[in-house]
Each structure stands twice: as structure tokens, then as C-alpha cells.
Write a protein that holds these residues in place. Structure first.
Motif, short mmCIF file in Angstrom:
data_model
loop_
_atom_site.label_atom_id
_atom_site.label_comp_id
_atom_site.label_asym_id
_atom_site.label_seq_id
_atom_site.Cartn_x
_atom_site.Cartn_y
_atom_site.Cartn_z
N LYS A 130 0.93 -1.10 0.10
CA LYS A 130 -0.04 0.16 0.04
C LYS A 130 0.69 1.27 0.07
O LYS A 130 2.06 1.12 0.32
N ASN A 131 0.41 2.34 -0.46
CA ASN A 131 1.15 3.64 -0.40
C ASN A 131 1.87 4.13 1.01
O ASN A 131 2.95 4.43 1.10
N LEU A 132 1.06 3.83 2.01
CA LEU A 132 1.75 4.04 3.36
C LEU A 132 2.97 3.29 3.59
O LEU A 132 3.80 3.70 4.37
N ASP A 133 3.19 2.13 2.98
CA ASP A 133 4.31 1.27 3.28
C ASP A 133 5.66 2.08 2.71
O ASP A 133 6.41 2.18 3.57
N ILE A 134 5.63 2.92 1.57
CA ILE A 134 6.57 3.45 1.08
C ILE A 134 6.72 4.68 1.80
O ILE A 134 8.03 5.39 2.26
N GLN A 135 5.53 5.32 2.27
CA GLN A 135 5.62 6.72 3.41
C GLN A 135 6.37 6.26 4.58
O GLN A 135 7.15 7.03 5.14
N TRP A 136 6.02 4.99 5.19
CA TRP A 136 6.61 4.65 6.44
C TRP A 136 8.11 4.66 6.40
O TRP A 136 9.03 5.18 7.06
N LEU A 137 8.55 4.22 5.15
CA LEU A 137 10.14 4.01 4.87
C LEU A 137 10.66 5.18 4.65
O LEU A 137 11.66 5.52 5.24
N LYS A 138 10.10 6.14 4.31
CA LYS A 138 10.33 7.64 4.04
C LYS A 138 10.66 8.33 5.49
O LYS A 138 11.61 9.01 5.65
N THR A 139 9.75 8.24 6.32
CA THR A 139 9.56 8.64 7.45
C THR A 139 10.91 8.04 8.21
O THR A 139 11.67 9.00 9.29
N ASN A 148 1.01 6.75 12.22
CA ASN A 148 0.55 5.61 13.30
C ASN A 148 -0.95 5.06 12.70
O ASN A 148 -1.37 3.94 13.10
N ARG A 149 -1.32 5.50 11.68
CA ARG A 149 -2.82 5.17 11.19
C ARG A 149 -2.72 4.48 9.85
O ARG A 149 -1.74 4.95 9.25
N GLY A 150 -3.52 3.44 9.59
CA GLY A 150 -3.61 2.78 8.38
C GLY A 150 -2.67 1.54 8.01
O GLY A 150 -2.68 0.67 7.30
N PHE A 151 -2.14 0.91 9.44
CA PHE A 151 -1.49 -0.26 9.59
C PHE A 151 -2.42 -1.27 10.19
O PHE A 151 -3.00 -0.99 11.17
N TRP A 152 -2.43 -2.49 10.20
CA TRP A 152 -3.03 -3.61 10.55
C TRP A 152 -2.51 -3.81 11.88
O TRP A 152 -2.78 -4.40 12.73
#
Length: 278
Positions: A130-139, A148-152
Motif C-alpha cells: 500500500k502507499n503507506l508502506d513507502i511513506q513509512w520507509l520515507k519517515t 500511526n494510522r493505516g497499518f493492521w
């Protein structure tokens, strides 16, 4: 024995429109860090591996059948060892080996020890679901405000991995695993497992593809753990978003066609595949 082109010639019979003309990873210059070449040769890095005339790969699953398998020494003989998610190596070396060339993971499964469970130059391959996965890596890499939101399940907040050791898997392999091997359609809302993606990648990159530690207990078996390192049972897969029945069939097909070989017993529903150790 390893014959160049061995897997490629057989894969075209199993995967329609099979092609190796695709980049393995997304271009890192498109993301958030500078690339550096691997400092270490095999077994602790990938320096020079592109020049191997024939690449022997093994995808090490996290299945319970790895426990007491004593496959560690055999696994360490492969040119490229691919591991999955947070599967530990430390204290399990006798069964799973100590060598890790690539580790496929997603943010929620990034809870592994970068030092104890990997080698100095292991490549950490993010599988973006999902898009958040790449965003997480960036942060993480830029030390920005964490998401903090959007992950299971909450991913790591602190992740001590060198940026030059990180890659992002080309989504092409997700498409092939989902549509060609599993036959998923867009509305299915199911996703291939990390293991299925690792096998798909290996079929496009390696000349020999072996697997170990794949498969789940029979549906009637409610007590056997599904992983060699923890006591989680098949019940946990109910909310996983994966179709494990279809994945068993998808793995069974290349096994029967001798496209890949299995070093451990593989059983699920109608499939019985025994050791194919050469």
C-alpha cells in the motif's frame, strides 16, 4: 547442478508472457536515499553476484516444518538465500542456516534484529502492499514524524538499518504473482503472501530455485504452529487477506513441472510433495 537459463526455459511453460526484461528493484534515485554498491561479496553481500554464470537460489519459508529440519548447512551453500518477514536466524542456525542475501518484508513485519538475523550487507527488500508502506520507509530514513494510522499492526518506530541496504521490490512481481500465478482479479481484494512474491522474484532472477519451509497444516489441525519460531496457529490466517488454499495450488504447479524444487515436506489439501533434495 546449475544450468544457465534452466528456470527461464521452464517458466515460460507455466507463466504466460514470461519475461526477464524487467528491473528487479525500483530505481532508488526515484526515492529518498543515495545508492552505494555492495561492499561484500557472497555470502555476506551481493558484490559480483550479477556476474555469476548460474545463480542458485533458495527461498526459506517460515513454516513449522523448518523446526528440527537440520537444513542449515545445506541452505548456506546456495549463492542467494532469500528470507521472509521477521523470521529469526539467531538461535535457529542449525535448521535455517546463517546466511541471508535478501530479506523480503513489509512495515508490519519489520520486527527483526538487523544484526543477529541478517548479515552485514543483507539487502532489506520492502514489498509495498500500500502507499503507506513507502511513506513509512520515507519517515524512518529521514527521521520524520512517524505514521500511526493505516497499518493492521503498528510497524517499528525506530529501525536501525542502513539506508544503502534497503531496496523496494518492483511492483511488477506483485502483478505476476497475483494475476499469472494465483489468478486473482482486481475485485478479489486478496494479496499474495511475501513468500509467494519471493518465489515469483526468484523465478525471474535465478537459474535454480529451491524452496524450504513452505506449506500450512491441514485445515483440521488446529494446534500445530504455522511458524518454526512461534506458537501462532492457522487460526491467525483467517484475517490475513491471503488465500492460502489458492497459494498451495500455485506453488504445487511449478513443483509438479519441476520449475522449483522443495527441500521439505509440503502438504496442503490435495497436495503431497516430499523432499526433493538433490
Amino acid at each position: 547442478m546449475c544450468t544457465p537459463g534452466q528456470v527461464a526455459s521452464r517458466a515460460s511453460l507455466v507463466i504466460s508472457n514470461y519475461s526477464r526484461n524487467h528491473s528487479v528493484f525500483l530505481g532508488l534515485s526515484d526515492y529518498f536515499w543515495a545508492t552505494t554498491q555492495s561492499k561484500f561479496p557472497l555470502p555476506y553481500g551481493t558484490k559480483g553476484s550479477g556476474k555469476l554464470q548460474c545463480k542458485r537460489c533458495i527461498v526459506v519459508g517460515s513454516g513449522y516444518r523448518m523446526k528440527n529440519s537440520s537444513l542449515g548447512d545445506i541452505i548456506d551453500t546456495y549463492d542467494i538465500v532469500i528470507r521472509l518477514n521477521n523470521a529469526p536466524v539467531h538461535k535457529y542456525e542449525k535448521d535455517v542456516g546463517s546466511k541471508t542475501t535478501l530479506r523480503f518484508f513489509y512495515p508490519e513485519s519489520a520486527f527483526f534484529d538487523p544484526v543477529l538475523d541478517n548479515n552485514p550487507d543483507t539487502l532489506m527488500v520492502l514489498v509495498p502492499f500500500k502507499n503507506l508502506d513507502i511513506q513509512w520507509l520515507k519517515t524512518i530514513l529521514n527521521d520524520e514524524k512517524r505514521i500511526n494510522r493505516g497499518f493492521w499492526k503498528k510497524p517499528p518506530i525506530i529501525w536501525n538499518v542502513k539506508s544503502q541496504n534497503i531496496r523496494i521490490l518492483n511492483p511488477y512481481f506483485m502483478q505476476i504473482a497475483a494475476t499469472k500465478l494465483l489468478g486473482y482479479i482486481e475485485k478479489n481484494n486478496k494479496k499474495p503472501t511475501t513468500g509467494m512474491l519471493a518465489i515469483t522474484f526468484a523465478l525471474h532472477f535465478c537459474d535454480v530455485v529451491d524452496i524450504a519451509g513452505f506449506g500450512y497444516p491441514a485445515l483440521s489441525n488446529k494446534k500445530e504452529p504455522i511458524h518454526y519460531y512461534e506458537k501462532v496457529t492457522l487460526k491467525s490466517m483467517a484475517v490475513s487477506g491471503h488465500n492460502i488454499t489458492l497459494e498451495a495450488i500455485a506453488i504445487g504447479n511449478p513443483l509438479q513441472n519441476r520449475l522449483i524444487h522443495n527441500l521439505t515436506y509440503f502438504f496442503f489439501l490435495y497436495f503431497n510433495f516430499y523432499s526433493a533434495t538433490r
